[in-house]
Enzyme design. Structure first.
Site, mmCIF file in Angstrom:
data_model
loop_
_atom_site.group_PDB
_atom_site.id
_atom_site.type_symbol
_atom_site.label_atom_id
_atom_site.label_comp_id
_atom_site.label_asym_id
_atom_site.label_seq_id
_atom_site.Cartn_x
_atom_site.Cartn_y
_atom_site.Cartn_z
ATOM 1 N N HIS A 46 79.338 34.157 -3.696
ATOM 2 C CA HIS A 46 79.625 35.065 -4.817
ATOM 3 C C HIS A 46 78.481 35.203 -5.805
ATOM 4 C CE1 HIS A 46 84.313 34.748 -4.441
ATOM 5 N NE2 HIS A 46 83.718 35.112 -3.322
ATOM 6 N N ASN A 47 77.689 34.140 -5.965
ATOM 7 C CA ASN A 47 76.670 34.148 -7.028
ATOM 8 C C ASN A 47 75.238 34.185 -6.503
ATOM 9 O OD1 ASN A 47 78.889 31.712 -8.026
ATOM 10 N ND2 ASN A 47 78.818 33.658 -9.107
ATOM 11 N N ARG A 70 80.559 43.816 -4.128
ATOM 12 C CA ARG A 70 80.884 43.777 -5.552
ATOM 13 C C ARG A 70 80.171 42.627 -6.266
ATOM 14 N NH1 ARG A 70 85.027 41.092 -2.981
ATOM 15 N NH2 ARG A 70 86.009 39.352 -4.081
ATOM 16 N N GLY A 104 73.678 16.534 -13.872
ATOM 17 C CA GLY A 104 73.405 17.845 -13.271
ATOM 18 C C GLY A 104 73.310 18.953 -14.300
ATOM 19 N N HIS A 150 65.078 10.665 -13.637
ATOM 20 C CA HIS A 150 65.408 9.298 -13.231
ATOM 21 C C HIS A 150 66.893 9.156 -12.882
ATOM 22 C CE1 HIS A 150 65.747 9.848 -17.533
ATOM 23 N NE2 HIS A 150 66.650 8.887 -17.576
ATOM 24 N N CYS A 205 69.991 15.633 -11.896
ATOM 25 C CA CYS A 205 69.768 14.642 -12.951
ATOM 26 C C CYS A 205 71.036 13.802 -12.998
ATOM 27 C CB CYS A 205 69.420 15.316 -14.283
ATOM 28 S SG CYS A 205 70.661 16.434 -14.960
ATOM 29 N N GLY A 206 71.254 13.059 -14.082
ATOM 30 C CA GLY A 206 72.440 12.208 -14.110
ATOM 31 C C GLY A 206 73.720 13.010 -14.009
ATOM 32 N N ARG A 245 77.574 42.331 -9.787
ATOM 33 C CA ARG A 245 77.755 41.335 -10.849
ATOM 34 C C ARG A 245 76.505 40.485 -11.036
ATOM 35 N NH1 ARG A 245 83.745 39.995 -8.423
ATOM 36 N NH2 ARG A 245 84.683 41.917 -9.167
ATOM 37 N N GLY A 247 71.638 19.077 -17.666
ATOM 38 C CA GLY A 247 70.389 19.383 -18.370
ATOM 39 C C GLY A 247 69.385 20.073 -17.476
ATOM 40 N N ARG A 252 74.622 10.865 -10.859
ATOM 41 C CA ARG A 252 75.356 9.635 -11.233
ATOM 42 C C ARG A 252 76.856 9.748 -11.004
ATOM 43 N NH1 ARG A 252 71.943 8.827 -16.711
ATOM 44 N NH2 ARG A 252 70.298 7.510 -15.864
HETATM 45 C C1 RB5 Z 1 69.315 10.898 -18.486
HETATM 46 O O1 RB5 Z 1 69.777 9.729 -19.055
HETATM 47 C C2 RB5 Z 1 70.380 11.974 -18.518
HETATM 48 O O2 RB5 Z 1 70.583 12.419 -19.813
HETATM 49 C C3 RB5 Z 1 69.990 13.116 -17.620
HETATM 50 O O3 RB5 Z 1 69.816 12.641 -16.329
HETATM 51 C C4 RB5 Z 1 70.986 14.259 -17.500
HETATM 52 O O4 RB5 Z 1 72.276 13.781 -17.250
HETATM 53 C C5 RB5 Z 1 70.938 15.243 -18.576
HETATM 54 O O5 RB5 Z 1 71.644 16.275 -18.573
#
Ligand code: RB5
Length: 148
Positions: A103-104, A137, A73, A14, A70-71, A141, A75, A114
Site C-alpha cells: 500500500h505504501n 489507488r 525503530g 547501538h 535503532c532501539g 495516495r 528515531g 530492542r
Molecule cells: C538509544 O538509546 C535509543 O534512544 C535509540 O536506539 C532509539 O530507540 C531512538 O529512537
C-alpha cells in the site's frame, strides 16, 4: 554486475547493532549484498549521523531498498523520512510489513532492535524485499505524501 535488487543498504545505531549483525549474516547467506553504513560496535552513537547518508543514497536511487534499526525503530525512521523519495516504515510484524510494501511502496524498513525477536525480524525483511507495490489507488495516495 550484481543484481541491483540484491544490493541492500543497511544501518543501525547501538540499539540495533546486534540485530543488524544478525541480519547481515543471514541475508548474505541468501545471496544479498549488504552495504553497511554502520554503526560498527555497540558504542553509543547518534542515529541521525548514521542514517542520513543511507537515506540520501536511497533518495538518489543508488539503492532500491534499505533496512534500518535503532532501539525502538522510531528515531532512525523519523530521520530517514526527512529525505525526498524516502518512505521509511516502522514495522513490528509480518502483515504490517506486507502492507508497507503493497500500500505504501515503502523503500526503507525500520525495525525496533530492542523489542523484536530476531527470527521474526528476518522473516519481515524477506517479506519486505519480496513484496510488490499494488499501485492503482495507492499510487495516487503515495504521490500525495510529498507535499513540499
Ligand atoms: C538509544 O538509546 C535509543 O534512544 C535509540 O536506539 C532509539 O530507540 C531512538 O529512537
Amino acid at each position: 554486475m550484481f543484481d541491483k535488487e540484491k544490493k541492500i543498504a543497511i544501518c543501525s545505531d547501538h540499539g540495533g547493532f546486534k540485530l543488524k549483525e544478525f541480519l547481515i549474516k543471514e541475508l548474505e547467506l541468501q545471496g544479498y549484498l549488504l552495504v553497511d553504513y554502520g554503526c560498527f560496535s555497540q558504542e553509543s552513537v547518534d542515529y541521525p549521523d548514521i542514517v542520513h547518508p543511507l537515506a540520501e543514497a536511497v533518495s538518489n536511487r543508488q539503492f532500491e531498498k534499505g533496512i534500518i534499526m535503532c532501539g525502538s525503530g522510531n528515531g532512525i525512521q523519523m530521520a530517514a523520512n526527512k529525505h525526498r523519495n524516502v518512505r521509511a516504515a516502522l514495522c513490528w510484524d509480518i502483515e504490517q510489513t506486507q502492507l508497507s510494501r503493497r500500500h505504501n511502496d515503502a523503500n526503507i524498513l525500520s525495525l525496533p532492535g530492542r523489542f523484536i525477536d530476531f527470527n521474526i525480524a528476518l522473516q519481515m525483511v524477506e517479506v519486505f524485499l519480496n513484496t510488490e507495490f499494488e499501485g492503482g489507488r495507492h499510487q495516487i495516495r503515495v504521490e500525495k505524501i510529498s507535499k513540499f
